[in-house]
Motif scaffolding. Sequence first.
Motif: not given
Length: 247
Positions: A217-224
Motif C-alpha cells: 500500500e503506497v500513499p496516494g495509490a488507488l490500489v496496492p
Amino acid sequence: MQVTVSSLADRPDLVDAVLGMPDTWAEFTTQDPVGTAHYPRIPREFPEYVAVAQDERGEVVAHAFSVPFRLHADGRGELPERGWDQVLLWAFADLRRGTVPDTVSAVSVVVAPHAQGLGLSGRMLGALRDTARARGFSEVVAPVRPNAKHLEPRTPIEEYARRVRQDGLPADPWLRVHARAGAVIERIAPVSMTVAAPLADWRRWTGLPFDTEGLVEVPGALVPVHCVPERDYAVYVEPNVWMRHPL
C-alpha cells in the motif's frame, strides 16, 4: 479569489506556466510511459481543448486538459478498458492521421495547491464541457480518477465507484463533481494507467522499503502496488471510472 478562465488557444503565452504549475500528484503517478510521452504535448498540439484559470495577478492557478478523438471507428466503439492511456494513444494517432474526431475526452483537471478547496475543479470541468459543446460535440467522456479511493486501496473499484450517499450522488468527491455536472458512470477502466519500474525507483518515489513479495500500500495509490523482489521490479496498475457527460 477572482479567477479568469481562458482557452489556451487564446493565450499561447501561458503554455510554460501551465506545464510548470505546482500540483499535488504523488511522484509515481507521473511515471506512466504513455502519459510521459503524450501529456505534455496536449497544450501545444490541442491548445483549443485546454482551459486555463488565472487569479487577479495573472498567475495560473488551475488548468484542465482534454483531447478530441474518434470513438466510433473500426476496432473501437466502446470506452476502452485501458482508459486514460488508451484515449491518449487514440487522440494522438487520430491527429497524426487526420482522422475527424467525434468525441472529446477529459484528461485532467489540476488545481494549484494554494487554490484548492475553492470550487475550481468543478468550474474547470465546466469549461471543458463548454468547449466541447461550442465545437459541435454531443458528449464528453472522462476516465475519472476517484480522489478518495486512495484511502481504501483494497476496496474493489467496482464496489467503490457504485457507492452512493443518501441523496443518490456518488460517495467519492470527484465522481460526485462529475455527476453534479450531469455525467453518469459508464464502466470501469481496470487498466487505465500502468507504472512498472525497478525497486530502486519505487523506493526513491515513495520512501518505502519495497523488500517484501506481494501487495504494497503506497500513499496516494488507488490500489496496492505489486512488488516482486526476486525480479527487482514492482508494478502499479491504476483503475479509473469512465463517465459520460451528455451535452
